[in-house]
Design a protein around this motif. Structure first.
Motif, mmCIF file in Angstrom:
data_model
loop_
_atom_site.group_PDB
_atom_site.id
_atom_site.type_symbol
_atom_site.label_atom_id
_atom_site.label_comp_id
_atom_site.label_asym_id
_atom_site.label_seq_id
_atom_site.Cartn_x
_atom_site.Cartn_y
_atom_site.Cartn_z
ATOM 1 N N GLU A 127 0.842 -1.209 0.000
ATOM 2 C CA GLU A 127 0.000 0.000 0.000
ATOM 3 C C GLU A 127 0.868 1.247 0.000
ATOM 4 O OE1 GLU A 127 -2.640 -0.363 3.315
ATOM 5 O OE2 GLU A 127 -3.494 -2.211 2.512
ATOM 6 N N PHE A 128 2.169 1.053 0.013
ATOM 7 C CA PHE A 128 3.091 2.187 0.079
ATOM 8 C C PHE A 128 3.893 2.238 -1.217
ATOM 9 C CE2 PHE A 128 2.364 0.619 4.342
ATOM 10 C CZ PHE A 128 2.078 1.775 5.056
ATOM 11 N N ASP A 129 3.787 3.337 -1.917
ATOM 12 C CA ASP A 129 4.527 3.490 -3.166
ATOM 13 C C ASP A 129 6.030 3.254 -2.939
ATOM 14 O OD1 ASP A 129 4.678 4.248 -5.917
ATOM 15 O OD2 ASP A 129 5.647 6.099 -5.227
ATOM 16 N N ILE A 130 6.551 3.762 -1.826
ATOM 17 C CA ILE A 130 7.998 3.665 -1.575
ATOM 18 C C ILE A 130 8.436 2.213 -1.344
ATOM 19 C CG2 ILE A 130 7.857 4.033 0.930
ATOM 20 C CD1 ILE A 130 10.402 5.694 0.767
ATOM 21 N N ALA A 131 7.508 1.342 -0.938
ATOM 22 C CA ALA A 131 7.876 -0.054 -0.654
ATOM 23 C C ALA A 131 7.271 -1.008 -1.675
ATOM 24 C CB ALA A 131 7.399 -0.435 0.741
ATOM 25 N N ASP A 132 6.781 -0.475 -2.796
ATOM 26 C CA ASP A 132 6.108 -1.327 -3.781
ATOM 27 C C ASP A 132 7.130 -1.842 -4.797
ATOM 28 O OD1 ASP A 132 4.653 -2.509 -5.738
ATOM 29 O OD2 ASP A 132 3.298 -0.809 -6.090
ATOM 30 N N PHE A 160 10.962 -14.296 -6.405
ATOM 31 C CA PHE A 160 9.913 -13.278 -6.519
ATOM 32 C C PHE A 160 9.753 -12.654 -5.134
ATOM 33 C CE2 PHE A 160 9.008 -16.676 -9.476
ATOM 34 C CZ PHE A 160 8.570 -16.048 -10.630
ATOM 35 N N HIS A 161 9.659 -11.341 -5.069
ATOM 36 C CA HIS A 161 9.272 -10.717 -3.781
ATOM 37 C C HIS A 161 8.294 -9.610 -4.125
ATOM 38 C CE1 HIS A 161 9.269 -8.810 0.121
ATOM 39 N NE2 HIS A 161 9.568 -7.669 -0.464
ATOM 40 N N ASN A 162 7.019 -9.892 -3.967
ATOM 41 C CA ASN A 162 6.009 -8.900 -4.330
ATOM 42 C C ASN A 162 4.908 -8.766 -3.291
ATOM 43 O OD1 ASN A 162 5.102 -11.485 -4.990
ATOM 44 N ND2 ASN A 162 3.779 -10.743 -6.632
ATOM 45 N N ASN A 163 5.056 -9.465 -2.152
ATOM 46 C CA ASN A 163 4.089 -9.283 -1.068
ATOM 47 C C ASN A 163 4.634 -8.264 -0.075
ATOM 48 O OD1 ASN A 163 1.756 -11.415 -1.259
ATOM 49 N ND2 ASN A 163 3.632 -12.439 -1.940
ATOM 50 N N CYS A 164 3.727 -7.551 0.567
ATOM 51 C CA CYS A 164 4.130 -6.566 1.569
ATOM 52 C C CYS A 164 3.072 -6.574 2.669
ATOM 53 C CB CYS A 164 4.240 -5.186 0.937
ATOM 54 S SG CYS A 164 4.757 -3.913 2.100
ATOM 55 N N GLU A 165 3.465 -6.998 3.857
ATOM 56 C CA GLU A 165 2.537 -7.046 4.996
ATOM 57 C C GLU A 165 1.204 -7.662 4.581
ATOM 58 O OE1 GLU A 165 2.437 -3.123 6.762
ATOM 59 O OE2 GLU A 165 4.353 -3.486 7.740
ATOM 60 N N ASN A 166 1.250 -8.692 3.758
ATOM 61 C CA ASN A 166 0.025 -9.285 3.195
ATOM 62 C C ASN A 166 -0.540 -10.347 4.129
ATOM 63 O OD1 ASN A 166 -2.021 -10.269 1.667
ATOM 64 N ND2 ASN A 166 -0.737 -11.137 0.048
ATOM 65 N N LEU A 267 12.989 4.524 13.119
ATOM 66 C CA LEU A 267 12.926 5.345 11.900
ATOM 67 C C LEU A 267 11.872 4.866 10.906
ATOM 68 C CD1 LEU A 267 14.139 7.611 10.183
ATOM 69 C CD2 LEU A 267 15.880 5.990 9.399
ATOM 70 N N ASP A 268 11.673 3.546 10.839
ATOM 71 C CA ASP A 268 10.724 2.998 9.870
ATOM 72 C C ASP A 268 9.331 3.620 10.055
ATOM 73 O OD1 ASP A 268 10.902 1.084 7.709
ATOM 74 O OD2 ASP A 268 9.394 -0.102 8.763
ATOM 75 N N LEU A 269 8.965 3.857 11.312
ATOM 76 C CA LEU A 269 7.636 4.431 11.579
ATOM 77 C C LEU A 269 7.541 5.837 10.989
ATOM 78 C CD1 LEU A 269 7.050 3.330 15.279
ATOM 79 C CD2 LEU A 269 6.092 2.334 13.192
ATOM 80 N N ILE A 271 9.259 6.973 8.426
ATOM 81 C CA ILE A 271 9.242 6.867 6.965
ATOM 82 C C ILE A 271 7.829 6.582 6.465
ATOM 83 C CG2 ILE A 271 10.020 5.448 5.005
ATOM 84 C CD1 ILE A 271 12.675 5.044 6.533
ATOM 85 N N TYR A 272 7.146 5.663 7.164
ATOM 86 C CA TYR A 272 5.797 5.278 6.716
ATOM 87 C C TYR A 272 4.695 6.078 7.414
ATOM 88 C CZ TYR A 272 8.067 1.519 4.242
ATOM 89 O OH TYR A 272 8.866 0.814 3.375
ATOM 90 N N ARG A 273 5.098 7.040 8.219
ATOM 91 C CA ARG A 273 4.147 7.910 8.922
ATOM 92 C C ARG A 273 3.120 7.112 9.718
ATOM 93 N NH1 ARG A 273 5.347 12.888 7.847
ATOM 94 N NH2 ARG A 273 6.554 13.351 5.991
ATOM 95 N N GLY A 322 11.339 -5.443 13.847
ATOM 96 C CA GLY A 322 11.489 -5.394 12.393
ATOM 97 C C GLY A 322 11.799 -4.008 11.861
ATOM 98 N N TYR A 323 12.797 -3.919 11.012
ATOM 99 C CA TYR A 323 13.186 -2.668 10.343
ATOM 100 C C TYR A 323 13.408 -1.558 11.375
ATOM 101 C CZ TYR A 323 11.717 -5.294 6.304
ATOM 102 O OH TYR A 323 11.595 -6.266 5.357
ATOM 103 N N THR A 324 13.792 -1.932 12.580
ATOM 104 C CA THR A 324 13.950 -0.959 13.662
ATOM 105 C C THR A 324 15.400 -0.955 14.140
ATOM 106 O OG1 THR A 324 11.653 -1.246 14.284
ATOM 107 C CG2 THR A 324 13.097 -0.353 15.948
HETATM 108 N N1 LIG Z 1 4.694 -0.712 8.200
HETATM 109 C C1 LIG Z 1 4.881 0.082 7.064
HETATM 110 C C2 LIG Z 1 5.220 -0.671 5.818
HETATM 111 C C3 LIG Z 1 6.480 -1.443 5.943
HETATM 112 C C4 LIG Z 1 6.919 -1.952 4.628
HETATM 113 N N2 LIG Z 1 7.991 -2.828 4.782
HETATM 114 C C5 LIG Z 1 8.699 -2.970 3.588
HETATM 115 C C6 LIG Z 1 9.528 -4.162 3.633
HETATM 116 C C7 LIG Z 1 10.507 -4.228 2.536
HETATM 117 N N3 LIG Z 1 11.374 -3.109 2.566
HETATM 118 C C8 LIG Z 1 9.884 -4.354 1.175
HETATM 119 O O1 LIG Z 1 10.196 -3.525 0.346
HETATM 120 O O2 LIG Z 1 9.126 -5.270 0.927
#
Ligand SMILES: NCCCCNCC[C@H](N)C(=O)O
Ligand SMILES: Cc1ncc(COP(=O)(O)O)c(C=O)c1O
Length: 364
Positions: A127-132, A160-166, A267-269, A271-273, A322-324
């Motif tokens: 759901e995040f453009d930056i992590a898509d 393949f890595h295309n899932n995110c917090e799914n 920091l991750d929080l 970044i993702y607000r 995670g990511y912290t």
């Molecule tokens: N909780 C906010 C979203 C976190 C997204 N994590 C991304 C993980 C990894 N960097 C990826 O790109 O899949």
């Protein structure tokens, strides 16, 4: 123990580990810890009892995984430099190239190694453009089935890595079906396939049995060893960030300043607000918890407490694994949190602390 420190709770970690081990038993899929998410190696021996190894995003991560995480070590990076490749290959069981360009560039060097290629299926659950990973013009993996098929005889696996917090199994399954449709011919020519991370299969409501069935079916259809690369799913809920209130103010809201900083320690929080979490978050007293850096927006969030906060009060931020820890930094010279482990018998031991010498050594 002096705050701030991250506190890893092995009994919470164990809950995730047992699900991971169950999934391997039921599906045959191996799980490799994604070190980009969590690289606190003091608990690697513990995790390795339930997982199959580690995967990486860089030379340093692959070296850490090879040295400290028993089991298999996968090497992947968005791009390797010429001077890195020999050391990467010496520290891994499999190398996964991000592009055909890198496969070509390191063809001779990697000829006697097990090689794979990252494929970008063009769909993701982020759901995040930056992590898509499938965002428009993504650099993360090759996307053209014909070009991938053309190099299939030089590799034995795909990643393949295309899932995110799914946390939606049906969505995962639908996306896997798209992958099968688009890349099925090449999948039949492979020995192994990694489906990456981002699948929240350790969540309380996740239908683990359905996931196991789907992974087993996929493995049988293509005759491949399936790998998963859990980061978040492996460590979610397993650590807290322990802080102490240093000061309080009132400026239209109750403000508490703690001996930490969201920018430096979570920091991750930022970044993702997303706000930090505390538990329980109940009570009649509303407080904004703020970091001690100069950043005006160094705010962990607004929470509810049973009583007004005062200097000396302890607060635990949840979900601080995670990511912290991997993103902590020395912004403002704020003391970097130590790292402590709560053992299964409840005892707590400090495994790392940081001081002025570490701060000074990080720059020159
Ligand atoms: N909780 C906010 C979203 C976190 C997204 N994590 C991304 C993980 C990894 N960097 C990826 O790109 O899949
Ligand atoms: C290739 C790869 N594998 C695994 C992961 C771990 O993902 P997660 O922490 O969401 O499970 C990532 C995240 O960036 C990744 O890029």
């Amino acid at each position: 123990m002096q705050t701030p420190f991250y506190l890893i709770d092995k009994s919470r970690l164990l809950t995730n580990m047992q699900k991971i081990a169950w999934l391997r038993e039921a599906s045959g899929a191996k799980s490799l810890l994604a070190l980009k998410c969590f690289a606190t190696w003091s608990v690697f021996d513990f995790m390795a009892q339930y997982m199959d190894g580690s995967t990486s995003s860089s030379l340093y991560e692959v070296k850490l995984g090879f040295e400290k995480f028993p089991g298999e070590t996968h090497a992947y990076s968005v791009a390797y430099a010429d001077h890195e490749i020999a050391e990467v290959l010496a520290n891994c069981d499999k190398v996964i190239f991000n592009s055909i360009g890198q496969l070509d560039r390191f063809d001779a060097a990697s000829q006697n190694h097990i090689r794979g290629l990252r494929v970008n299926p063009g769909v993701s659950t982020s759901e995040f453009d930056i992590a898509d990973p499938s965002r428009p013009f993504s650099r993360l993996g090759e996307h053209d089935p014909a070009q991938i098929a053309a190099v299939a005889d030089r590799i034995s696996g795909l990643m393949f890595h295309n899932n995110c917090e799914n946390d939606d199994f049906d969505r995962f399954s639908e996306m896997l079906a798209l992958i099968e449709e688009r890349f099925g011919d090449t999948l039949h020519r492979m020995n192994w396939v990694s489906l990456g991370g981002g699948i929240h299969f350790t969540g309380a409501q996740y239908p683990l049995d359905r996931l196991a069935g789907r992974l087993r079916q996929f493995a049988e259809t293509y005759g491949v060893q399936v790998y998963l690369e859990p980061g978040e799913a492996a460590i979610t809920g397993a650590a807290t960030l322990e802080v102490t209130v240093l000061d309080t103010l009132y400026n239209g809201k109750n403000l508490a300043i703690v001996d930490s900083s969201i920018e430096a320690h979570m920091l991750d929080l930022l970044i993702y607000r997303e706000p930090a979490k505390i538990a329980p978050d109940t009570g009649t007293h509303d407080w904004m918890i703020c970091g001690k850096s100069c950043l005006a927006g160094d705010i962990f969030g607004e929470f509810k407490f049973d009583a007004p906060l005062k200097p000396g009060d302890r607060i635990s931020f949840q979900d601080a694994a995670g990511y912290t820890m991997v993103k902590k930094n020395w912004f403002n010279g704020v003391k970097m949190p130590g790292i402590a482990i709560r053992e299964l018998d409840g005892s707590i031991r400090l495994v790392r602390d940081f001081d002025y010498a570490d701060f000074a050594a990080a720059l020159s």
